[in-house]
Design a protein around this motif. Structure first.
Motif, PDB file in Angstrom:
ATOM      1  N   ASP A   1      33.930  46.796  30.364  1.00  0.00           N
ATOM      2  CA  ASP A   1      34.166  47.121  31.766  1.00  0.00           C
ATOM      3  C   ASP A   1      35.626  47.540  31.920  1.00  0.00           C
ATOM      4  N   PRO A   2      35.895  48.669  32.576  1.00  0.00           N
ATOM      5  CA  PRO A   2      37.274  49.152  32.674  1.00  0.00           C
ATOM      6  C   PRO A   2      38.211  48.278  33.501  1.00  0.00           C
ATOM      7  N   THR A   3      37.665  47.287  34.231  1.00  0.00           N
ATOM      8  CA  THR A   3      38.540  46.387  34.981  1.00  0.00           C
ATOM      9  C   THR A   3      39.043  45.226  34.135  1.00  0.00           C
ATOM     10  N   SER A   4      38.588  45.110  32.894  1.00  0.00           N
ATOM     11  CA  SER A   4      38.923  43.960  32.047  1.00  0.00           C
ATOM     12  C   SER A   4      39.784  44.380  30.860  1.00  0.00           C
ATOM     13  N   GLU A   5      40.770  43.542  30.544  1.00  0.00           N
ATOM     14  CA  GLU A   5      41.644  43.778  29.392  1.00  0.00           C
ATOM     15  C   GLU A   5      41.797  42.532  28.522  1.00  0.00           C
ATOM     16  N   LYS A   6      40.975  41.510  28.776  1.00  0.00           N
ATOM     17  CA  LYS A   6      41.162  40.242  28.077  1.00  0.00           C
ATOM     18  C   LYS A   6      40.943  40.346  26.576  1.00  0.00           C
ATOM     19  N   ASP A   7      39.949  41.132  26.144  1.00  0.00           N
ATOM     20  CA  ASP A   7      39.686  41.248  24.703  1.00  0.00           C
ATOM     21  C   ASP A   7      40.901  41.827  23.985  1.00  0.00           C
TER      22      ASP A   7
ATOM     23  N   VAL B   1      45.648  43.479  51.848  1.00  0.00           N
ATOM     24  CA  VAL B   1      44.436  43.598  51.042  1.00  0.00           C
ATOM     25  C   VAL B   1      43.228  43.212  51.891  1.00  0.00           C
ATOM     26  N   GLN B   2      42.166  44.013  51.801  1.00  0.00           N
ATOM     27  CA  GLN B   2      40.958  43.741  52.583  1.00  0.00           C
ATOM     28  C   GLN B   2      39.906  42.963  51.810  1.00  0.00           C
ATOM     29  N   ALA B   3      39.899  43.100  50.471  1.00  0.00           N
ATOM     30  CA  ALA B   3      38.845  42.464  49.678  1.00  0.00           C
ATOM     31  C   ALA B   3      39.252  42.413  48.216  1.00  0.00           C
ATOM     32  N   LEU B   4      38.530  41.592  47.457  1.00  0.00           N
ATOM     33  CA  LEU B   4      38.700  41.491  46.012  1.00  0.00           C
ATOM     34  C   LEU B   4      37.382  41.862  45.343  1.00  0.00           C
ATOM     35  N   LEU B   5      37.449  42.690  44.324  1.00  0.00           N
ATOM     36  CA  LEU B   5      36.259  42.987  43.532  1.00  0.00           C
ATOM     37  C   LEU B   5      36.183  41.956  42.408  1.00  0.00           C
ATOM     38  N   LEU B   6      35.152  41.142  42.429  1.00  0.00           N
ATOM     39  CA  LEU B   6      34.948  40.098  41.423  1.00  0.00           C
ATOM     40  C   LEU B   6      33.834  40.503  40.474  1.00  0.00           C
ATOM     41  N   GLY B   7      34.070  40.376  39.181  1.00  0.00           N
ATOM     42  CA  GLY B   7      32.997  40.567  38.211  1.00  0.00           C
ATOM     43  C   GLY B   7      32.849  41.972  37.685  1.00  0.00           C
ATOM     44  N   GLY B   8      33.891  42.792  37.802  1.00  0.00           N
ATOM     45  CA  GLY B   8      33.827  44.135  37.235  1.00  0.00           C
ATOM     46  C   GLY B   8      33.125  45.129  38.142  1.00  0.00           C
TER      47      GLY B   8
ATOM     48  N   LEU C   1      26.577  34.853  44.360  1.00  0.00           N
ATOM     49  CA  LEU C   1      27.332  35.818  43.559  1.00  0.00           C
ATOM     50  C   LEU C   1      27.202  35.467  42.086  1.00  0.00           C
ATOM     51  N   GLY C   2      27.544  36.424  41.223  1.00  0.00           N
ATOM     52  CA  GLY C   2      27.649  36.154  39.802  1.00  0.00           C
ATOM     53  C   GLY C   2      29.099  36.253  39.381  1.00  0.00           C
ATOM     54  N   LEU C   3      29.549  35.352  38.523  1.00  0.00           N
ATOM     55  CA  LEU C   3      30.940  35.403  38.061  1.00  0.00           C
ATOM     56  C   LEU C   3      31.170  36.670  37.241  1.00  0.00           C
ATOM     57  N   GLY C   4      30.179  37.030  36.421  1.00  0.00           N
ATOM     58  CA  GLY C   4      30.240  38.290  35.685  1.00  0.00           C
ATOM     59  C   GLY C   4      31.487  38.434  34.837  1.00  0.00           C
TER      60      GLY C   4
ATOM     61  N   ALA D   1      35.167  38.501  33.973  1.00  0.00           N
ATOM     62  CA  ALA D   1      36.258  37.743  34.587  1.00  0.00           C
ATOM     63  C   ALA D   1      37.391  38.685  34.965  1.00  0.00           C
ATOM     64  N   SER D   2      37.220  39.364  36.095  1.00  0.00           N
ATOM     65  CA  SER D   2      38.266  40.255  36.589  1.00  0.00           C
ATOM     66  C   SER D   2      38.282  40.232  38.103  1.00  0.00           C
ATOM     67  N   LEU D   3      39.467  40.467  38.666  1.00  0.00           N
ATOM     68  CA  LEU D   3      39.656  40.571  40.107  1.00  0.00           C
ATOM     69  C   LEU D   3      40.468  41.832  40.377  1.00  0.00           C
ATOM     70  N   VAL D   4      39.981  42.668  41.276  1.00  0.00           N
ATOM     71  CA  VAL D   4      40.710  43.873  41.667  1.00  0.00           C
ATOM     72  C   VAL D   4      40.977  43.795  43.158  1.00  0.00           C
ATOM     73  N   ALA D   5      42.266  43.835  43.535  1.00  0.00           N
ATOM     74  CA  ALA D   5      42.649  43.742  44.937  1.00  0.00           C
ATOM     75  C   ALA D   5      42.564  45.120  45.590  1.00  0.00           C
ATOM     76  N   LEU D   6      41.775  45.226  46.674  1.00  0.00           N
ATOM     77  CA  LEU D   6      41.549  46.496  47.366  1.00  0.00           C
ATOM     78  C   LEU D   6      42.383  46.543  48.645  1.00  0.00           C
ATOM     79  N   PRO D   7      43.312  47.511  48.749  1.00  0.00           N
ATOM     80  CA  PRO D   7      44.131  47.629  49.972  1.00  0.00           C
ATOM     81  C   PRO D   7      43.272  47.974  51.188  1.00  0.00           C
ATOM     82  N   VAL D   8      43.807  47.700  52.369  1.00  0.00           N
ATOM     83  CA  VAL D   8      43.042  47.909  53.594  1.00  0.00           C
ATOM     84  C   VAL D   8      42.737  49.383  53.840  1.00  0.00           C
TER      85      VAL D   8
END
Length: 239
Positions: free
Chosen positions: A5-11, A181-188, A214-217, A219-226
């Motif tokens: 998933d392009p939102t994750s860099e943990k690996d 920030v209006q929302a967080l994208l959780l789980g990619g 929800l599903g944890l999916g 493990a990433s969080l993306v902050a979305l501006p308003v």
């Protein structure tokens, strides 16, 4: 070892910072299932390939032979059945289950497929014991996890936190928001939008996410501006 998933860099961060911890986990997993071969998959063109091949070469005494193999760097080519199919047929597309990889995997043999973070946890549990591992996180979701925080934050990156950490705590670890920030994208990219401030206190563990529907999916969080559109941001990440 492939980020699916392009939102994750943990690996990438884990393999770059602690390659032998992952290789310890591979050796332990191979011993547990009686495997004589193990394959560490990385995306083709990854700058980590040479370093991982060198790390594997330093472990010539391991009873299990470990190979570093590169796979196409596109979305879902690192899904479990896609990996099995690629390593068997050279075609990195997911296949329909059953049979599961554990029943018939690479070259028709039962195959265990794990993420490198799971393997690193295995190595740490073997080193410190299960009680040490369960001292972190929650009773139902013990241990820690690597979470990639991105979007409108001051310090985007990968953070290790206890399972059960609050979403808002992750934002603070990343230096807070750079703008409202209006929302967080959780789980990619296939995850869920968490509206703020309503969901800012959500505990990031399997049981709390399940209770919230929800599903944890991933493990990433993306902050979305308003002033941003969630659909446009997801589309841009896919491109």
């Amino acid at each position: 070892g492939c980020e699916g998933d392009p939102t994750s860099e943990k690996d990438r961060v884990l393999l770059q910072g602690a390659p032998h911890l992952v290789l310890d986990g591979i050796a332990l997993a191979a011993h547990a299932v009686g495997a004589d071969q193990a394959i560490l998959c990385l995306h083709r063109g990854s700058p980590l390939v040479t370093a991982l091949e060198r790390a594997v070469a330093e472990r010539a005494g391991d009873p299990c032979e470990i190979h570093v193999v590169t796979v196409p760097g596109r979305f879902v080519s690192s899904e479990a059945s896609a990996l099995v199919r690629y390593l068997t047929e050279g075609d990195a597309r997911p296949s329909v289950s059953p049979p599961l990889p554990s029943q018939r995997g690479v070259q028709g043999r039962p195959t265990l497929v794990d993420n490198v973070e799971t393997l690193a946890h295995l190595a740490l549990i073997a080193r410190h014991d299960a009680d040490w591992f369960r001292a972190r996180g929650t009773e139902a979701s013990p241990g820690t996890m690597l979470v990639t925080v991105g979007g409108a934050v001051h310090r985007p990156g990968v953070y290790e936190v206890d399972l059960g950490a609050r979403a808002g705590h992750l934002l603070r670890l990343a230096g807070g928001a750079t703008e409202p920030v209006q929302a967080l994208l959780l789980g990619g990219l296939g995850g869920s939008w968490l509206p703020l401030p309503a969901r800012g206190n959500l505990a990031l563990c399997h049981e709390a996410c399940a209770a919230a529907g929800l599903g944890l999916g991933v493990a990433s969080l993306v902050a979305l501006p308003v002033d941003a559109c969630g659909l446009a941001e997801i589309g841009r990440a896919h491109v």
